[in-house]
Write a protein that holds these residues in place. Structure first.
Motif, PDB file in Angstrom:
ATOM      1  N   UNK A 298       0.872  -1.374   0.112  1.00 56.73           N
ATOM      2  CA  UNK A 298      -0.119  -0.116  -0.020  1.00 56.73           C
ATOM      3  C   UNK A 298       0.837   1.341   0.031  1.00 56.73           C
ATOM      4  N   UNK A 299       1.961   1.164   0.675  1.00 54.19           N
ATOM      5  CA  UNK A 299       2.890   2.353   0.750  1.00 54.19           C
ATOM      6  C   UNK A 299       3.585   2.650  -0.561  1.00 54.19           C
ATOM      7  N   UNK A 302       1.226   4.142  -2.642  1.00 52.73           N
ATOM      8  CA  UNK A 302       0.954   5.567  -2.314  1.00 52.73           C
ATOM      9  C   UNK A 302       2.170   6.286  -2.819  1.00 52.73           C
ATOM     10  N   UNK A 303       3.413   5.875  -2.836  1.00 51.81           N
ATOM     11  CA  UNK A 303       4.468   6.695  -3.317  1.00 51.81           C
ATOM     12  C   UNK A 303       4.395   6.920  -4.702  1.00 51.81           C
ATOM     13  N   UNK A 304       3.818   5.760  -5.465  1.00 51.20           N
ATOM     14  CA  UNK A 304       3.695   6.009  -6.745  1.00 51.20           C
ATOM     15  C   UNK A 304       2.538   7.014  -6.911  1.00 51.20           C
ATOM     16  N   UNK A 305       1.448   6.698  -6.406  1.00 55.85           N
ATOM     17  CA  UNK A 305       0.368   7.799  -6.548  1.00 55.85           C
ATOM     18  C   UNK A 305       0.866   9.121  -6.273  1.00 55.85           C
ATOM     19  N   UNK A 306       1.798   9.520  -5.411  1.00 57.89           N
ATOM     20  CA  UNK A 306       2.292  10.676  -5.117  1.00 57.89           C
ATOM     21  C   UNK A 306       3.186  11.376  -6.252  1.00 57.89           C
ATOM     22  N   UNK A 307       3.416  10.212  -7.152  1.00 56.60           N
ATOM     23  CA  UNK A 307       4.479  10.657  -8.146  1.00 56.60           C
ATOM     24  C   UNK A 307       5.729  10.104  -8.258  1.00 56.60           C
ATOM     25  N   UNK A 308       6.066   9.272  -7.228  1.00 55.13           N
ATOM     26  CA  UNK A 308       7.472   8.572  -7.438  1.00 55.13           C
ATOM     27  C   UNK A 308       7.610   7.709  -8.649  1.00 55.13           C
ATOM     28  N   UNK A 400       1.407  -1.215  -8.729  1.00 60.89           N
ATOM     29  CA  UNK A 400       0.683  -0.267  -9.194  1.00 60.89           C
ATOM     30  C   UNK A 400       0.059   0.886  -8.272  1.00 60.89           C
ATOM     31  N   UNK A 401       0.088   2.151  -8.835  1.00 60.46           N
ATOM     32  CA  UNK A 401      -0.476   3.218  -7.740  1.00 60.46           C
ATOM     33  C   UNK A 401      -1.838   2.896  -7.300  1.00 60.46           C
ATOM     34  N   UNK A 402      -2.512   2.322  -8.306  1.00 60.65           N
ATOM     35  CA  UNK A 402      -4.064   2.299  -7.916  1.00 60.65           C
ATOM     36  C   UNK A 402      -4.320   1.376  -6.615  1.00 60.65           C
ATOM     37  N   UNK A 404      -2.933   1.936  -3.763  1.00 62.88           N
ATOM     38  CA  UNK A 404      -3.043   2.554  -2.567  1.00 62.88           C
ATOM     39  C   UNK A 404      -4.551   3.004  -2.446  1.00 62.88           C
ATOM     40  N   UNK A 405      -5.277   3.372  -3.570  1.00 60.05           N
ATOM     41  CA  UNK A 405      -6.305   3.681  -3.634  1.00 60.05           C
ATOM     42  C   UNK A 405      -7.401   2.822  -3.395  1.00 60.05           C
TER      43      UNK A 405
ATOM     44  N   UNK B  57      -4.253   7.052 -12.101  1.00 52.05           N
ATOM     45  CA  UNK B  57      -3.814   5.838 -11.311  1.00 52.05           C
ATOM     46  C   UNK B  57      -4.267   4.436 -11.874  1.00 52.05           C
ATOM     47  N   UNK B  81       3.654   9.428 -13.964  1.00 48.46           N
ATOM     48  CA  UNK B  81       4.141   9.960 -12.536  1.00 48.46           C
ATOM     49  C   UNK B  81       4.298  11.323 -12.606  1.00 48.46           C
ATOM     50  N   UNK B  84       1.277  13.331 -12.235  1.00 46.50           N
ATOM     51  CA  UNK B  84       0.635  13.002 -10.801  1.00 46.50           C
ATOM     52  C   UNK B  84       1.332  14.036  -9.892  1.00 46.50           C
ATOM     53  N   UNK B  85       2.558  14.006 -10.124  1.00 45.45           N
ATOM     54  CA  UNK B  85       3.672  14.862  -9.024  1.00 45.45           C
ATOM     55  C   UNK B  85       3.419  16.234  -9.344  1.00 45.45           C
ATOM     56  N   UNK B  90      -3.458  14.283  -3.861  1.00 40.48           N
ATOM     57  CA  UNK B  90      -4.189  13.126  -3.211  1.00 40.48           C
ATOM     58  C   UNK B  90      -4.694  13.260  -1.871  1.00 40.48           C
ATOM     59  N   UNK B  92      -6.505  10.690   0.930  1.00 38.03           N
ATOM     60  CA  UNK B  92      -6.971   9.444   0.812  1.00 38.03           C
ATOM     61  C   UNK B  92      -7.748   9.451   2.313  1.00 38.03           C
ATOM     62  N   UNK B 113      10.477  15.087  -4.452  1.00 42.64           N
ATOM     63  CA  UNK B 113      10.155  14.284  -5.578  1.00 42.64           C
ATOM     64  C   UNK B 113      10.268  15.273  -6.784  1.00 42.64           C
TER      65      UNK B 113
END
Lengths: 409, 230
Positions: A298-299, A302-308, A400-402, A404-405, B57, B81, B84-85, B90, B92, B113
């Motif tokens: 999940x983390x 999340x990181x991928x969702x944040x744009x990492x 996959x970032x999804x 996290x959601x 996503x 990426x 999104x950045x 987001x 949650x 980032x």
């Protein structure tokens, strides 16, 4: 990049301690692996060195010179003259620590109870004491006084088998130069305590006395030499061979193939051990890191969702693994250093004297630090560990970032 | 004014054959700059799936999403990426803060980032903390904060990168009434002061009441889309 690392390193370090138990287990696995490799390496090298020194110092020396054909048929017919001026000069070279001559012939030794095969060795006791450990292994009585000493020094085991003892007489028999048998009675003046095989076979007397007994006119069977530095072995053998082209000059490596093989395969043994330990460690590392990655799916999402980006996730997990394995490797190194230091006075194997005798090793093994090994093996384990841990790291980066959601709903 | 988000003919189907679930069916939607829109509907109506599509996503089965004029179809994972950045924030339901980082570090992480310099990162994070009313708590880790405080950190994290739109999925679901209302007020004030666009997936009536646009979803379709004077 440097800024990125500055952020990643503390994050990676803190992530490691989110599950202290798992991190602790991985650290212990890596540390024990590194410790075992370093300790085993030091022990094997010390054992091989002790075994080699014990064997070389017994009778073998760093090398020997014989007449051509003696090694195939070590009899009175294949003896040689004492070293000429040319060979003597070569033997006096600085690389040669010491040398001596011996008469060595097959024969039999007879007591009033038993007759046993023996190798009769005529020595110069003074020079022999500088070459061989046998003069220092007298358990009862004394060693020979001089080259003319026509007494006999026997091994403990042979004395037991002959049912003889100190102050008794034995008869030595061997073929003489005339083709007949010579026999002579010798007083047993000393009993030596070496390994069973040596004790059962070798009977020592004075070299001049043995020559007289065999009817020789100064001939000898072998010249034994020891070196100042082992590194000079090949060069010295070549120089001696050049000084005595008609003679058979051999290094200990040619004279004792088992010892030579053991010496040269020691590195292979260590690397096989390294492979085994690493395979076990790799299983541990991959298991724990996969578990860590699964738990943090999940983390990573999340990181991928944040744009990492995936490669940064890979880098982050790899840094975590590098830190984890690195700390484990350092712990292992410290453990190994402390262990080796704690036994620097030697490990006493006298309780296993018979077993140590079988492998021709001294009863006390002295371990020493191997600086190269302390850099090479831990470095190798660290790098290989990081490589193996790339698998779980790659899984994390592919998250996959999804996810996290999705876990939110 | 051009919409910030455009969805055209958006459909998403999970699974195949008889097991296929049509989460989104031919959705058309425009989100305008400065909107504070709520996406409501029963569970399984497609709220989260739509947010996932807009947030880059997840990929739609068919249709097109554009964010700030950029169509999301056919662009690489790395470009997604970056999108999104730089353009999406987001928030949650379960806050999703990184537990080993302090409140300030969690907020700074997004800026890091983005490659923002350390000193600027620090200043912007502190400003965001002040804005969400958490001054003095910047060095606390999530485990040492209440749910409401954690969600404020999450909002600060979403906003610090100055995104084009903030997507919030059930942001008040884990909060008590007081914290939920405070969070709604915070989003309202950020919307008023900075013109931040919010798209909020929610069941919470309090959130819906505060929104200026209310989108109702049923069975993967937009059932109603109404603006209010709130």
């Amino acid at each position: 990049m440097i800024d990125g690392l500055k952020t990643m390193l503390p994050l990676a370090w803190r992530n490691l301690w989110r599950n202290p138990r798992r991190t602790g287990i991985t650290l212990i696995v890596v540390a024990i692996g590194v410790w075992s490799i370093l300790f085993f390496n030091a022990f094997m090298i010390a054992w091989a060195k002790s075994s080699k020194e014990t064997t070389l110092q017994l009778l073998l020396g760093s090398g020997q010179i014989h007449a051509e054909g003696y090694m195939d048929d070590p009899s009175i017919e294949t003896l040689m003259d004492p070293p000429d001026q040319n060979l003597t000069s070569a033997l006096e070279a600085p690389a040669v620590g010491d040398w001596t001559t011996r008469v060595v012939v097959p024969g039999v030794v007879q007591s009033e109870y038993k007759t046993l095969p023996a190798t009769i060795v005529g020595v110069d006791p003074t020079a022999e004491a500088r070459i061989s450990s046998i003069p220092g292994k007298i358990a009862e009585g004394r060693y020979l006084n001089s080259s003319d000493d026509d007494s006999a020094v026997l091994g403990l085991h042979m004395v037991e088998r002959l049912k003889t003892g100190l102050g008794r007489r034995v008869i030595l028999m061997s073929q003489n130069t005339e083709g007949g048998m010579s026999e002579q009675s010798f007083d047993v003046v000393g009993i030596y305590d070496a390994d069973k095989a040596t004790e059962s076979l070798y009977v020592f007397t004075g070299r001049a006395a043995s020559q007289m007994f065999l009817g020789l006119e100064g001939e000898i069977a072998q010249i034994v030499f020891v070196l100042q530095e082992e590194m000079a072995l090949e060069d010295t053998v070549a120089a001696l061979a050049e000084a005595a082209p008609a003679l058979d000059v051999r290094s200990w490596k040619d004279l004792n193939l088992f010892l030579a093989s053991m010496d040269s395969y020691m590195g292979v043994f260590i690397h096989v051990w390294l492979g085994i330990v690493f395979a076990l460690m790799a299983i541990g590392i991959v298991n724990t890191q996969l578990m860590a990655v699964f738990e943090r799916t999940q983390e990573f999402g999340l990181l991928r969702a944040l744009g990492m980006k995936p490669r940064r996730v890979l880098m982050m997990v790899t840094i975590e693994n590098a830190l984890l394995i690195g700390v484990g490797v350092l712990l292992g190194m410290v453990l190994a250093a402390v262990t080796i230091w704690s036994v620097s006075d030697g490990i006493d194997f006298s309780a296993f004297a018979r077993a140590m005798e079988m492998v021709q090793t001294g009863e006390i093994i002295y371990l020493d630090y191997e600086p190269d090994a302390f850099i090479l093996f831990p470095g190798l384990i660290w790098l290989l560990g990081i490589l193996v841990a790339l698998w779980p790291a790659r899984r994390a980066s592919k998250c996959r970032p999804v996810e996290a959601m999705r876990r939110e709903t | 004014m051009d919409p910030i988000v455009t969805c055209r003919g958006l459909s998403k189907t999970f699974g195949k054959g008889e097991l296929a679930v049509h989460a989104l069916r031919d959705v058309d939607l425009d989100i305008m700059p400065g909107d504070i829109a709520t996406l409501a509907g029963p569970s399984g109506s497609g709220k989260t799936t739509l947010l996932n599509m807009i947030g880059a996503l997840d990929e739609p089965t068919s249709g097109e999403v554009s964010v700030d004029g950029l169509p999301l179809s056919g662009i690489s994972r790395s470009q997604l990426s970056d999108l999104r950045l730089s353009k999406i924030g987001f928030v949650f339901q379960s806050y999703n803060l990184i537990p080993v980082l302090s409140a300030r570090e969690n907020i700074e992480f997004v800026l890091q980032l983005q490659g923002v310099a350390a000193s600027e990162r620090h200043d912007r994070a502190m400003e965001a903390i002040k804005e969400v009313g958490l001054s003095g708590m910047e060095d606390r880790r999530p485990g040492k904060m209440s749910g409401g405080q954690q969600q404020r950190v999450a909002v600060a994290r979403a906003l610090v990168s100055r995104p084009t739109i903030v997507l919030a999925d059930e942001p008040t679901a884990n909060l008590d009434s007081k914290n939920a209302l405070e969070l709604v007020d915070l989003m309202r004030s950020l919307n008023r002061e900075h013109g931040t666009t919010f798209l909020i997936g929610t069941h919470d009536v309090r959130v819906m009441e505060q929104s200026m646009r209310h989108i109702e979803m049923v069975d993967g379709r937009i059932d109603s889309d109404a603006r209010s004077s709130a």
